[in-house]
Scaffold this active site. Structure first.
Site, PDB file in Angstrom:
ATOM      1  N   TRP A  56       1.272  -1.224  -0.269  1.00 31.51           N
ATOM      2  CA  TRP A  56       0.186   0.332   0.077  1.00 31.51           C
ATOM      3  C   TRP A  56       0.640   1.090  -0.286  1.00 31.51           C
ATOM      4  CZ3 TRP A  56      -1.908   3.355   4.586  1.00 31.51           C
ATOM      5  CH2 TRP A  56      -0.556   3.083   5.358  1.00 31.51           C
ATOM      6  N   ASP A  57       2.151   1.796   0.054  1.00 30.05           N
ATOM      7  CA  ASP A  57       3.231   1.972   0.134  1.00 30.05           C
ATOM      8  C   ASP A  57       2.993   2.720  -0.475  1.00 30.05           C
ATOM      9  OD1 ASP A  57       4.245   0.204   1.846  1.00 30.05           O
ATOM     10  OD2 ASP A  57       5.684   0.896   1.696  1.00 30.05           O
ATOM     11  N   GLU A  61       1.067  -0.788  12.965  1.00 28.83           N
ATOM     12  CA  GLU A  61       1.143  -2.717  13.302  1.00 28.83           C
ATOM     13  C   GLU A  61       1.808  -2.920  14.585  1.00 28.83           C
ATOM     14  OE1 GLU A  61       3.220  -4.033  10.357  1.00 28.83           O
ATOM     15  OE2 GLU A  61       2.130  -3.690   9.216  1.00 28.83           O
ATOM     16  N   LYS A  73       3.904   2.120  16.282  1.00 27.62           N
ATOM     17  CA  LYS A  73       5.151   2.413  15.420  1.00 27.62           C
ATOM     18  C   LYS A  73       4.974   2.967  14.395  1.00 27.62           C
ATOM     19  CE  LYS A  73       6.364  -1.315  12.212  1.00 27.62           C
ATOM     20  NZ  LYS A  73       5.844  -2.487  10.840  1.00 27.62           N
ATOM     21  N   GLN A  74       3.814   3.120  13.969  1.00 24.09           N
ATOM     22  CA  GLN A  74       3.991   4.416  13.010  1.00 24.09           C
ATOM     23  C   GLN A  74       2.473   5.668  12.850  1.00 24.09           C
ATOM     24  OE1 GLN A  74       3.428   0.522  10.424  1.00 24.09           O
ATOM     25  NE2 GLN A  74       2.791   2.542   8.493  1.00 24.09           N
TER      26      GLN A  74
HETATM   27  C1  BGC Z   1       4.939  -1.052   7.968  1.00 21.16           C
HETATM   28  C2  BGC Z   1       3.876  -1.511   6.807  1.00 21.16           C
HETATM   29  C3  BGC Z   1       4.262  -0.755   5.317  1.00 21.16           C
HETATM   30  C4  BGC Z   1       5.288  -1.489   5.131  1.00 21.16           C
HETATM   31  C5  BGC Z   1       6.800  -1.969   4.011  1.00 21.16           C
HETATM   32  C6  BGC Z   1       6.182  -2.006   7.842  1.00 21.16           C
HETATM   33  O1  BGC Z   1       7.458  -1.988   8.310  1.00 21.16           O
HETATM   34  O2  BGC Z   1       4.092  -0.927   9.170  1.00 21.16           O
HETATM   35  O3  BGC Z   1       3.116  -0.457   6.583  1.00 21.16           O
HETATM   36  O4  BGC Z   1       3.510  -1.525   4.108  1.00 21.16           O
HETATM   37  O5  BGC Z   1       6.521  -1.726   6.751  1.00 21.16           O
HETATM   38  O6  BGC Z   1       7.559  -0.652   3.973  1.00 21.16           O
END
Ligand code: BGC
Length: 762
Positions: free
Chosen positions: A357-358, A488, A601-602
């Protein structure tokens, strides 16, 4: 965090060989050209720590899933970008000793990535165990002018001796993936051949049967004249080489030019690969290194014209933004609609080189603003082409009637991620495809995209949400249970605010889009409803009910949005009070401890506020930022950029600048201690957004560009360039003024700090 790279506006520079940082450098100094790329491995042998990596875009292997406990619905395989046949090797033996920097005394070592020209260079002096001292100057590039060509110029000089030298120039398809689930090798030989002057290996991937033909031809010169030496050729399974024996004379440089062609069956008929490879090699040799390089550098000059950002007064920040733009540009050139942007690009195996999804959530804005609209459109069409698979993915999980569930990770549209908390639960990703469409339409004005491709996708995604929500009798609202949000570090939560908001928004957007197509193109609308069996009145009635009755967790006392139900039961201890030795949490704490903690985390709530910023007043944004920012550990590279943008918006300039450095120099300074696995390519687009949308305050509202710039105290000025609806606009922000120049195109009114300004080209 490591800070061993020198600051420079256009170059990345490593001085001195630190074997413990070698894999970090291999990632950072990677090269690519959209079609292929490679880590910055050494040409000569190296027995120290290294991750060998050479990658060809679109070539992958479906590695059989390996999990502790199988869960129904898991995909059968994880698609992996392959460590492809290696072509960079130039093995050196002087007398009987192999030149291996792990075994020599390295007296000086410098590795430079010239981002302006896309050139990797290594210069070193080393003494072998028998006292012989050599200096080497090695340069290479992956041609931007011809994506199937690579070239190396490797010059070696004996500093205190004359002796026989043996050079081995191989093409080697006998390579492994470090992340292979069953220690399997993924390549099989199709053909190989070597004759004096050249070697070719044509190899096929198991299962997927991609063919990649890699060939090399060389020229060796001493004192400016080509020499032959004594040549022998060798072939063995998946391998072909030339071995050249000659003399290395004291203080007379020996220069090896290795020209390489890498062709894949994605672009050529399988039975023509070898012949085409040979003719491309011939052309490359005829052109020679300098000409190939100048053609390549010209393309880079043009790319930089299109997307450079300048920062005056802060070299670290300038280097950071250029590094991000450089890596993004060499990962995806937008020329091939079958390709996409893996989170590690061509810099490592992690994330399998697949599409996440990035792309939609982070990368699209960069390509919208720095390339012609076709490039961003290609990225959308890529997902349109996967719609059938997204419907299959949904079916496998029990959804029906054309619901589309886009994969979290994919190569060909099929889901290939196999952790239940992500595969089944991180459902917000399916709507990133819808959001990207809105972004694209807002920016380009190309609303016709909806008729052509978009609406079909939206109907599928809306049907997914329609089936994924459930009515809560208790709350008298629709709820979404058992999900993972963008954060996550929380799994299987109920009513993740970001997910609920995005789901409801998608339903609304799908309805508006259906209306638009119905009005503007009734013929196409009828085609779409027939094709998708869309019962518009009936289906949208329920969608509307969901939109109007969605549940959003909220804390009335604090007046903040809640990330999910029950978030406030956690112990809310700010990140600043954590013991630094516990960071990064994902490397120091058990997973269950992370899940129980409040650490984010984000960006999650803040991610949602960023996407739908105009739905919230400034005070609400500030309150939520003040609540969530102190709890965020930014252990996803995708996080700091969102915080820069919001911090800029609410006037937290110092914080915005700190986050900016964190995103811009994430890999250069190895903030998260994981760059050795590869660079964070997709987050690099976030760095671009940090500057343009964060500091520059660029937005598009109702088809009009808005700017609200500020300049960090540490900078004297900065400037960025945008392509917008057939115009080219340069914005330069200094301490005391803002210059906005229309470099190309018809006059355009933009809104600068809330006031209309008419831009006219000179
Ligand atoms: C992130 C995801 C992301 C993936 C690839 C993960 O660490 O939590 O949101 O899609 O990395 O970049």
């Amino acid at each position: 965090m490591k800070q061993y790279l020198k600051h420079h506006e256009w170059h990345i520079i490593e001085e001195g060989l630190n074997p413990h940082y070698n894999q970090v450098s291999e990632s950072v100094f990677s090269l690519g050209n959209g079609r292929m790329g490679q880590r910055a491995n050494f040409e000569e042998d190296y027995s120290g720590e290294t991750l060998q990596g050479s990658y060809v875009a679109g070539v992958y292997y479906p590695d059989k899933t390996r999990v502790g406990w199988w869960k129904n619905g898991y995909p059968e395989y994880f698609a992996k970008v392959l460590n492809a046949p290696s072509w960079i090797e130039i093995k050196i033996k002087i007398g009987d000793l192999v030149l291996d920097l792990a075994k020599c005394k390295v007296e000086s070592f410098k590795r430079v990535l010239d981002m302006k020209q896309g050139l990797l260079q290594r210069i070193f002096t080393a003494t072998l165990s028998d006292g012989k001292k050599v200096s080497v100057d090695a340069k290479r590039f992956c041609s931007m002018a011809d994506g199937e060509i690579g070239a190396i110029r490797y010059e070696i000089t004996a500093l205190n001796f004359s002796a026989p030298i043996t050079l081995t120039l191989p093409i080697n398809a006998d390579v492994v993936n470090k992340d292979s689930n069953y220690d399997e090798k993924f390549w099989e030989e199709v053909t190989k051949a070597a004759e004096p002057g050249w070697a070719i290996v044509n190899a096929a991937t198991k299962k997927t049967n991609f063919h990649v033909c890699t060939g090399m031809q060389y020229d060796i010169q001493s004192a400016g004249k080509s020499i032959k030496g004594k040549v022998s050729t060798h072939v063995r399974e998946k391998y072909a080489d030339n071995v050249i024996e000659t003399d290395l004379k004291e203080n007379i440089p020996l220069t090896i030019y290795k020209y390489v062609a890498i062709l894949s069956s994605e672009n050529h008929a399988k039975d023509k690969l070898v012949a085409t490879c040979k003719s491309k090699l011939k052309e490359a040799v005829t052109s020679g290194f300098e000409k190939l390089f100048s053609d390549h550098a010209k393309i880079w000059a043009h790319k930089w014209e299109e997307c450079d950002i300048t920062i005056d007064g802060d070299v670290a920040a300038q280097q950071g933004i250029r590094f991000n733009i450089f890596q993004l540009t060499q990962t995806y050139t937008g020329e091939d609609e079958r390709l996409n942007i893996g989170p590690k690009g061509f810099t490592g195996e992690k994330y399998g080189g697949s599409t996440y999804w990035d792309t939609e959530a982070y990368c699209l804005p960069f390509f919208l603003s720095t390339a012609e609209p076709k490039v961003a459109r290609n990225l959308l069409v890529y997902r349109y082409k996967h719609l059938g698979k997204a419907i299959e993915n949904a079916k496998k999980l029990g959804f029906k009637e054309g619901a589309a569930f886009y994969p979290f990770v994919t190569m060909n549209g099929e889901e290939c991620h196999n952790e239940w908390e992500i595969t089944f639960e991180e459902i917000h990703r399916t709507s990133a495809m819808a959001y990207a469409m809105r972004d694209y339409i807002d920016y380009t004005g190309d609303r016709e995209y909806l008729s052509e491709f978009g609406l079909e996708v939206l109907i599928g995604i809306a049907r997914f949400w329609n089936q994924r929500v459930n009515w809560s009798d208790n709350k008298k609202k629709y709820v979404i249970l058992g999900v993972t949000g963008p954060n996550e570090y929380e799994n299987n939560v109920n009513n993740n605010w970001y997910t609920n908001y995005l789901g409801a928004w998608t339903l609304r957007f799908a309805m508006e889009s259906a209306d638009y197509v119905k009005q503007s193109n009734p013929t196409r609308y009828n085609e779409i409803i027939t094709k998708t069996n869309f019962k518009d009145t009936e289906e949208t009635e329920r969608w509307k009910h969901i939109v109007e009755n969605m549940y959003y967790p909220y804390d009335a006392d604090r007046k903040v949005i809640l990330q999910q139900d029950g978030f406030l039961d956690k112990e809310l201890i700010p990140v600043k009070d954590l013991n630094p030795a516990d960071r990064p949490l994902n490397q120091k704490w058990s997973w269950d401890r992370i899940l129980r903690s409040c650490y984010i985390k984000q960006a999650d709530v803040l991610q949602g506020i960023f996407l739908f910023e105009d739905d919230f007043d400034l005070e609400t944004i500030r309150r939520n930022f003040d609540f969530y920012e102190p709890l965020t550990v930014h252990e996803s590279s995708l996080s700091p950029c969102v915080h820069v943008i919001l911090a800029s918006k609410i006037g937290y300039k110092e914080q915005a600048y700190e986050f900016y450095l964190r995103t811009a120099r994430l890999d250069l300074d190895d903030y998260n201690n994981d760059t050795e696995e590869g660079c964070h390519i997709t987050s690099m687009a976030g760095t671009w957004m940090s500057l343009v949308k964060g500091f520059g305050g660029m937005r598009v509202r109702n088809g009009q560009l808005h700017f609200n710039p500020f300049i960090p105290d540490q900078w004297k000025s900065y400037s960025f360039r945008l392509e917008f609806r057939d115009r080219v606009i340069i914005v330069k922000v200094s301490k005391d003024k803002i210059d906005t120049v229309l470099e190309h195109g018809e006059p355009l009114e933009v809104i600068m700090n809330g006031k209309p300004v008419m831009l006219k080209s000179k």
